[in-house]
Design a protein around this motif. Structure first.
Motif, PDB file in Angstrom:
ATOM      1  N   ILE A  77      56.412 -44.746  56.052  1.00 20.33           N
ATOM      2  CA  ILE A  77      57.058 -44.147  55.099  1.00 20.33           C
ATOM      3  C   ILE A  77      57.664 -45.225  54.061  1.00 20.33           C
ATOM      4  N   LYS A  78      57.222 -44.738  52.719  1.00 17.05           N
ATOM      5  CA  LYS A  78      57.640 -45.782  51.647  1.00 17.05           C
ATOM      6  C   LYS A  78      58.869 -45.180  50.782  1.00 17.05           C
ATOM      7  N   VAL A 125      62.805 -35.252  41.930  1.00 18.89           N
ATOM      8  CA  VAL A 125      61.741 -34.874  42.760  1.00 18.89           C
ATOM      9  C   VAL A 125      60.593 -34.200  42.214  1.00 18.89           C
ATOM     10  N   LYS A 126      60.631 -33.244  41.004  1.00 20.84           N
ATOM     11  CA  LYS A 126      59.644 -32.628  40.335  1.00 20.84           C
ATOM     12  C   LYS A 126      58.741 -33.828  39.734  1.00 20.84           C
ATOM     13  N   ILE A 127      59.510 -34.679  38.830  1.00 15.43           N
ATOM     14  CA  ILE A 127      58.922 -35.726  38.395  1.00 15.43           C
ATOM     15  C   ILE A 127      58.192 -36.571  39.091  1.00 15.43           C
ATOM     16  N   ALA A 128      58.826 -37.248  40.206  1.00 20.35           N
ATOM     17  CA  ALA A 128      58.227 -38.110  41.351  1.00 20.35           C
ATOM     18  C   ALA A 128      56.834 -37.566  41.911  1.00 20.35           C
ATOM     19  N   SER A 129      57.007 -36.097  41.975  1.00 18.81           N
ATOM     20  CA  SER A 129      55.904 -35.651  42.730  1.00 18.81           C
ATOM     21  C   SER A 129      54.800 -35.788  41.778  1.00 18.81           C
ATOM     22  N   ARG A 189      52.663 -38.514  46.215  1.00 18.61           N
ATOM     23  CA  ARG A 189      52.133 -37.412  47.065  1.00 18.61           C
ATOM     24  C   ARG A 189      52.994 -37.821  48.424  1.00 18.61           C
ATOM     25  N   ASN A 190      53.091 -36.371  49.241  1.00 13.04           N
ATOM     26  CA  ASN A 190      53.743 -36.513  50.477  1.00 13.04           C
ATOM     27  C   ASN A 190      55.163 -36.899  50.579  1.00 13.04           C
ATOM     28  N   ILE A 191      56.173 -36.307  49.645  1.00 12.78           N
ATOM     29  CA  ILE A 191      57.468 -36.545  49.667  1.00 12.78           C
ATOM     30  C   ILE A 191      58.282 -35.844  50.585  1.00 12.78           C
ATOM     31  N   ARG A 192      58.992 -36.674  51.349  1.00 13.86           N
ATOM     32  CA  ARG A 192      59.554 -36.166  52.644  1.00 13.86           C
ATOM     33  C   ARG A 192      61.160 -35.959  52.507  1.00 13.86           C
ATOM     34  N   SER A 193      61.753 -36.742  51.732  1.00 12.86           N
ATOM     35  CA  SER A 193      63.125 -36.392  51.507  1.00 12.86           C
ATOM     36  C   SER A 193      63.814 -37.230  50.271  1.00 12.86           C
ATOM     37  N   ILE A 194      65.036 -36.663  50.009  1.00 18.25           N
ATOM     38  CA  ILE A 194      65.580 -37.422  48.771  1.00 18.25           C
ATOM     39  C   ILE A 194      66.915 -37.728  49.253  1.00 18.25           C
ATOM     40  N   TYR A 195      67.562 -38.988  49.087  1.00 17.02           N
ATOM     41  CA  TYR A 195      68.667 -39.538  49.364  1.00 17.02           C
ATOM     42  C   TYR A 195      69.713 -39.867  48.215  1.00 17.02           C
ATOM     43  N   ALA A 250      69.018 -42.093  43.327  1.00 16.28           N
ATOM     44  CA  ALA A 250      68.464 -41.621  44.381  1.00 16.28           C
ATOM     45  C   ALA A 250      67.392 -42.322  45.001  1.00 16.28           C
ATOM     46  N   LYS A 251      67.043 -42.097  46.272  1.00 14.87           N
ATOM     47  CA  LYS A 251      66.091 -42.840  46.976  1.00 14.87           C
ATOM     48  C   LYS A 251      64.973 -41.728  47.490  1.00 14.87           C
ATOM     49  N   ILE A 252      63.900 -41.644  47.018  1.00 20.52           N
ATOM     50  CA  ILE A 252      63.004 -40.784  47.500  1.00 20.52           C
ATOM     51  C   ILE A 252      61.842 -41.314  48.401  1.00 20.52           C
ATOM     52  N   SER A 253      61.807 -40.606  49.662  1.00 20.82           N
ATOM     53  CA  SER A 253      60.779 -41.311  50.673  1.00 20.82           C
ATOM     54  C   SER A 253      59.404 -40.426  50.707  1.00 20.82           C
ATOM     55  N   PHE A 254      58.442 -41.053  50.994  1.00 25.96           N
ATOM     56  CA  PHE A 254      57.175 -40.318  50.837  1.00 25.96           C
ATOM     57  C   PHE A 254      56.391 -41.309  52.208  1.00 25.96           C
ATOM     58  N   ALA A 255      55.426 -40.261  52.632  1.00 22.26           N
ATOM     59  CA  ALA A 255      54.681 -40.756  53.867  1.00 22.26           C
ATOM     60  C   ALA A 255      53.312 -41.427  53.003  1.00 22.26           C
ATOM     61  N   LEU A 256      52.925 -42.668  53.485  1.00 25.36           N
ATOM     62  CA  LEU A 256      51.693 -43.390  53.081  1.00 25.36           C
ATOM     63  C   LEU A 256      50.605 -42.766  53.685  1.00 25.36           C
ATOM     64  N   GLU A 257      49.482 -42.525  52.650  1.00 31.06           N
ATOM     65  CA  GLU A 257      48.325 -41.977  53.210  1.00 31.06           C
ATOM     66  C   GLU A 257      47.234 -43.166  53.867  1.00 31.06           C
ATOM     67  N   PRO A 258      46.914 -42.985  54.958  1.00 35.33           N
ATOM     68  CA  PRO A 258      46.019 -44.199  55.730  1.00 35.33           C
ATOM     69  C   PRO A 258      44.843 -44.451  54.960  1.00 35.33           C
TER      70      PRO A 258
END
Length: 70
Positions: free
Chosen positions: A4-5, A25-29, A33-39, A59-67
């Motif tokens: 997660i980044k 979230v909308k602009i970051a997306s 890709r793969n946004i998981r959460s916003i803090y 805010a901090k937005i977390s997302f999963a890195l693709e392999p």
């Protein structure tokens, strides 16, 4: 294993803090890709003539890195 980044973003809205979060979230997306959460770390508002004019969040937005392809 999923990695997660986390990125830090600033967003604002003239409607509400919730709308600022939705915009973040909308602009970051559009580029992440793969946004998981916003803090939401901080809330702030700009005031003019005794009224809130702009709602701001940090805010901090977390997302999963693709392999990587192996």
């Amino acid at each position: 294993m999923t990695l997660i980044k986390v990125i830090e973003v600033l967003a604002e809205s003239d409607q509400s803090w919730e709308e600022a979060a939705r915009r973040a979230v909308k602009i970051a997306s559009q580029s992440v890709r793969n946004i998981r959460s916003i803090y939401i770390e901080n809330f702030e508002a700009a005031v003019s003539e005794d009224s809130i004019r702009v709602y701001r969040i940090n805010a901090k937005i977390s997302f999963a890195l693709e392999p990587a392809d192996e």
